[in-house]
Motif scaffolding. Structure first.
Motif, PDB file in Angstrom:
ATOM      1  N   PHE A   9       0.480  -1.364   0.028  1.00 34.66           N
ATOM      2  CA  PHE A   9      -0.095   0.116   0.018  1.00 34.66           C
ATOM      3  C   PHE A   9       0.811   1.171  -0.015  1.00 34.66           C
ATOM      4  CE2 PHE A   9      -3.936  -2.217   2.595  1.00 34.66           C
ATOM      5  CZ  PHE A   9      -4.223  -2.769   1.105  1.00 34.66           C
ATOM      6  N   PHE A  10       2.081   1.157   0.821  1.00 34.72           N
ATOM      7  CA  PHE A  10       2.692   2.396   0.942  1.00 34.72           C
ATOM      8  C   PHE A  10       3.457   2.576  -0.239  1.00 34.72           C
ATOM      9  CE2 PHE A  10       7.060   4.049   1.970  1.00 34.72           C
ATOM     10  CZ  PHE A  10       6.740   5.416   2.583  1.00 34.72           C
ATOM     11  N   SER A  11       3.775   1.649  -1.070  1.00 36.11           N
ATOM     12  CA  SER A  11       4.829   1.711  -2.364  1.00 36.11           C
ATOM     13  C   SER A  11       3.705   2.559  -3.439  1.00 36.11           C
ATOM     14  CB  SER A  11       5.378   0.508  -2.606  1.00 36.11           C
ATOM     15  OG  SER A  11       4.323  -0.576  -3.045  1.00 36.11           O
ATOM     16  N   VAL A  12       2.652   2.340  -3.529  1.00 37.82           N
ATOM     17  CA  VAL A  12       1.654   2.586  -4.773  1.00 37.82           C
ATOM     18  C   VAL A  12       1.047   3.499  -4.568  1.00 37.82           C
ATOM     19  CG1 VAL A  12       1.861  -0.039  -5.498  1.00 37.82           C
ATOM     20  CG2 VAL A  12      -0.281   0.972  -4.250  1.00 37.82           C
ATOM     21  N   TYR A  13       0.757   4.057  -3.498  1.00 32.25           N
ATOM     22  CA  TYR A  13      -0.469   5.110  -3.284  1.00 32.25           C
ATOM     23  C   TYR A  13       0.032   6.555  -3.888  1.00 32.25           C
ATOM     24  CZ  TYR A  13       2.003   7.928   0.551  1.00 32.25           C
ATOM     25  OH  TYR A  13       2.801   8.724   1.196  1.00 32.25           O
ATOM     26  N   ASP A  14      -0.942   6.961  -4.391  1.00 33.30           N
ATOM     27  CA  ASP A  14      -0.678   8.536  -5.017  1.00 33.30           C
ATOM     28  C   ASP A  14      -0.516   9.546  -4.093  1.00 33.30           C
ATOM     29  OD1 ASP A  14      -0.947  10.190  -7.811  1.00 33.30           O
ATOM     30  OD2 ASP A  14      -1.962  11.475  -6.189  1.00 33.30           O
ATOM     31  N   ILE A  15       0.630  10.382  -4.108  1.00 34.56           N
ATOM     32  CA  ILE A  15       0.910  11.228  -2.903  1.00 34.56           C
ATOM     33  C   ILE A  15       0.590  12.646  -3.260  1.00 34.56           C
ATOM     34  CG2 ILE A  15       3.274  10.005  -2.862  1.00 34.56           C
ATOM     35  CD1 ILE A  15       4.357  12.678  -4.193  1.00 34.56           C
ATOM     36  N   ASN A  16      -0.452  13.043  -4.031  1.00 30.73           N
ATOM     37  CA  ASN A  16      -0.954  14.428  -4.444  1.00 30.73           C
ATOM     38  C   ASN A  16      -2.108  14.459  -3.856  1.00 30.73           C
ATOM     39  OD1 ASN A  16       1.069  15.155  -6.391  1.00 30.73           O
ATOM     40  ND2 ASN A  16       0.296  13.536  -7.417  1.00 30.73           N
ATOM     41  N   PHE A  17      -2.768  13.497  -2.803  1.00 30.75           N
ATOM     42  CA  PHE A  17      -4.076  13.912  -2.243  1.00 30.75           C
ATOM     43  C   PHE A  17      -5.191  14.413  -3.135  1.00 30.75           C
ATOM     44  CE2 PHE A  17      -6.828  15.695   1.169  1.00 30.75           C
ATOM     45  CZ  PHE A  17      -7.139  14.808   2.039  1.00 30.75           C
ATOM     46  N   TYR A  18      -5.058  13.747  -4.115  1.00 31.79           N
ATOM     47  CA  TYR A  18      -6.193  14.249  -5.181  1.00 31.79           C
ATOM     48  C   TYR A  18      -7.376  13.019  -5.073  1.00 31.79           C
ATOM     49  CZ  TYR A  18      -8.886  13.911  -9.742  1.00 31.79           C
ATOM     50  OH  TYR A  18      -9.382  13.791 -10.666  1.00 31.79           O
ATOM     51  N   GLY A  19      -8.479  13.611  -5.279  1.00 32.74           N
ATOM     52  CA  GLY A  19      -9.654  12.911  -5.124  1.00 32.74           C
ATOM     53  C   GLY A  19     -10.957  13.926  -5.311  1.00 32.74           C
ATOM     54  N   PRO A  20     -12.072  12.956  -5.155  1.00 29.28           N
ATOM     55  CA  PRO A  20     -13.307  13.663  -5.515  1.00 29.28           C
ATOM     56  C   PRO A  20     -13.709  15.007  -4.851  1.00 29.28           C
ATOM     57  CG  PRO A  20     -13.706  11.827  -4.381  1.00 29.28           C
ATOM     58  CD  PRO A  20     -12.339  11.688  -4.608  1.00 29.28           C
ATOM     59  N   ASP A  21     -13.327  15.054  -3.574  1.00 28.34           N
ATOM     60  CA  ASP A  21     -13.768  16.066  -2.628  1.00 28.34           C
ATOM     61  C   ASP A  21     -12.333  16.740  -1.856  1.00 28.34           C
ATOM     62  OD1 ASP A  21     -16.338  15.952  -2.921  1.00 28.34           O
ATOM     63  OD2 ASP A  21     -16.362  14.150  -1.558  1.00 28.34           O
TER      64      ASP A  21
END
Length: 571
Positions: A9-21
């Motif tokens: 999980f740590f290695s693949v998550y996106d770091i930009n805090f992008y999301g619907p809200d």
């Protein structure tokens, strides 16, 4: 195994805090961390709906941003924001340019994205322990894997972490675990549960629906003579302090008594069928594995019809406990169905994303249902169910890929053959299985990683020794609430009380500072009926376009007339 999964999980998550809200949640977080209040007006980005056609920001009479999204998640997000600021300042002081050169915002967003991963991972672990109350180890693990991969859960945990749905799923499973511990529970435990739940409803609108489950489950416990009726009073007393804090913050935000969540309900239309079955982001279309979960609920009802509940003397044999467990599951399903029906009365289904995102809060419910389905005694049928899950997971990844690339909107008019759609699945594989930005993650989040892993292993050790006994036969078998659950509840409430106190002290003072700086000249006070206007108009325009593409011109025209009637908007 836990360590391997968490590192993945740590290695693949996106770091930009992008999301619907992400815009509103980031604005709430930075407002609390930097200004000490919950006024997001000066922190919101220009792509947010409250930027009016005039270029000004629509605000309430208190010059606060009157957004309906819940703000309670800041209690759990702000510590990660503070950690990121500390890491940036330390990197700047000791001239670690590889970390500081990317800027403060990058480190903050990386830490906040990591928080979603932590919340999601904890939700998965707690859901496993919830399953183990009722089912064996293998079925529990298989079910968690199936629902995690067969629904948008993993996607919104790793690829679009800027959301509150994953956090809500954590609070949801904690709430259901609370219920398991409260069978034959003490008065103080019921008060703590009320205190905990009051913060849940400050975090996410979805968790309001659990009140249906809690009320019905409490009624069943009374019927089965497992709790005295007066315990509900302690639960209500526990809710009151948190509810008062929510009321204070909302009054400061809106300048009047206003329930923003009700402002996004549309009683003139219902998208129940489309929300469930539409090829454009429908719940079952995206995640067909949920068919199996709801099919199991029918089997549970059939089992209940065959049996009768014996409550004489409040004593239970094994059959009675099985019936009580089935009632527990049916009540969970009932509240989910009510939620789906109410969501269909929104101005658009899915909230701009796949509709399944709105059911991520119910992640533990679907895992429980799938686990029970795997309890089937016929081995061949069980294997057939497990094999069927594989194409369901692949389909979920395919539809998510189409959502990511915007292809799903193009397919409204004409759906291409399956063989032409399959290549796009690489988008989901990259988002969910390919390591990204490892250098910045390790540099900025490694100390946090060690702390979190230590905390998770401690939590696992505590829960392994203190598993709730569902429908204990006598008081000697009762288990107390685990201490981490008590501490978590107290910390949540204390944190929200601190945020509220800070908001009371700083909100009006910061408005005066904004006026002095000339910021208020960029704002326009809007009437309460306009608070959700831009959000709802955007949703209605999306639905008009959808039904026109589907050549359902009558329905598109009806929505257009509703838009004109409600908001006077003829565009």
């Amino acid at each position: 195994m836990l360590l391997v999964v968490f590192i993945y999980f740590f290695s693949v998550y996106d770091i930009n805090f992008y999301g619907p809200d992400d815009a509103i949640y980031f604005a709430y977080i930075s407002s609390v961390a930097e200004d000490g209040d919950l006024n997001a007006a000066d922190d919101i980005g220009q792509r947010y709906p409250y930027y009016l056609d005039s270029g000004k920001i629509g605000v309430s009479g208190t010059y606060n941003l009157p957004d309906f999204h819940n703000h309670g998640g800041v209690v759990l997000w702000v510590p990660f924001y503070a950690y990121a600021k500390f890491m940036y300042q330390a990197a700047s002081k000791f001239k670690v340019s590889s970390l500081s050169s990317g800027g403060l915002s990058r480190i903050i967003r990386c830490a906040l994205s990591f928080s979603t991963v932590i919340f999601g991972f904890c939700a998965v672990i707690l859901t496993y322990f919830l399953c183990r109350v009722f089912f064996n180890k293998s079925n529990s693990l298989l079910s968690i894997a199936a629902i995690t991969l067969g629904t948008p859960y993993l996607y919104f945990m790793l690829a679009e972490p800027g959301n509150a749905n994953i956090l809500a799923s954590l609070l949801s499973v904690v709430s259901i675990l609370f219920c398991c511990y409260l069978v034959n529970g003490r008065k103080s435990d019921w008060f703590l549960y009320g205190l905990f739940f009051s913060i849940c409803i400050a975090v996410k609108l979805d968790l309001w629906f659990q009140l249906i489950f809690i009320g019905l489950f409490f009624s069943v416990l009374i019927l089965l003579k497992q709790v005295p009726p007066r315990n509900i009073l302690y639960f209500i007393l526990g809710i009151l302090p948190g509810a008062a804090l929510i009321f204070i913050n909302n009054y400061i935000k809106y300048g009047t008594f206003h329930i923003g969540e009700l402002g996004v309900l549309n009683l003139r239309e219902s998208y129940f069928f489309e929300q469930l079955f539409s090829s454009y982001r429908g719940i079952f279309y995206t995640s067909p594995i949920l068919y199996l979960c709801f099919l199991e609920s029918i089997f549970i009802i059939a089992d209940l019809v065959k049996n009768k509940i014996n409550v004489a003397g409040g004593r239970f044999d094994n059959r009675d406990r099985e019936i009580g467990t089935d009632l527990f599951f049916i009540i969970l399903v009932f509240y989910v169905l009510i939620k789906i029906f109410v969501m269909s009365k929104n101005y658009a289904w899915g909230g701009g994303t796949t509709s399944g995102r709105l059911l991520l809060t119910e992640f533990p419910v679907f895992v429980l249902l799938f686990s029970r389905l795997l309890e089937i005694k016929k081995r061949r049928l069980r294997y057939a169910i497990i094999i069927a899950v594989i194409p369901f997971i692949a389909w979920n990844l395919l539809v998510l890929s189409e959502y990511m690339t915007g292809a799903d909107f193009k397919y409204i008019v004409r759906m291409p053959p399956l063989n032409m759609r399959i290549p796009i699945i690489k988008s989901a594989f990259y988002a969910l299985f390919y390591p990204k930005e490892l250098y910045i993650k390790i540099q900025s989040c490694f100390p946090l990683l060690i702390i979190v892993l230590a905390g998770i292993f401690y939590l696992v050790s505590i829960l392994s020794r203190n598993r709730p006994l569902f429908f204990a036969r006598h008081k000697a078998m009762m288990t107390r609430l685990p201490m981490p659950l008590v501490i978590f509840t107290v910390c949540l409430f204390t944190g929200y009380a601190a945020v509220t106190s800070s908001n009371i002290i700083n909100n009006s003072r910061n408005v005066r500072l904004l006026k002095k700086d000339g910021f208020l000249e960029k704002t326009k006070i809007i009437a309460p009926y306009e608070f959700e206007k831009e959000e709802n108009i955007g949703s209605m325009e999306a639905m008009i376009e959808y039904f026109r593409l589907k050549k359902d011109f009558g329905r598109a025209e009806r929505i257009q007339r509703s838009k004109e009637k409600i908001y006077g908007d003829k565009t």
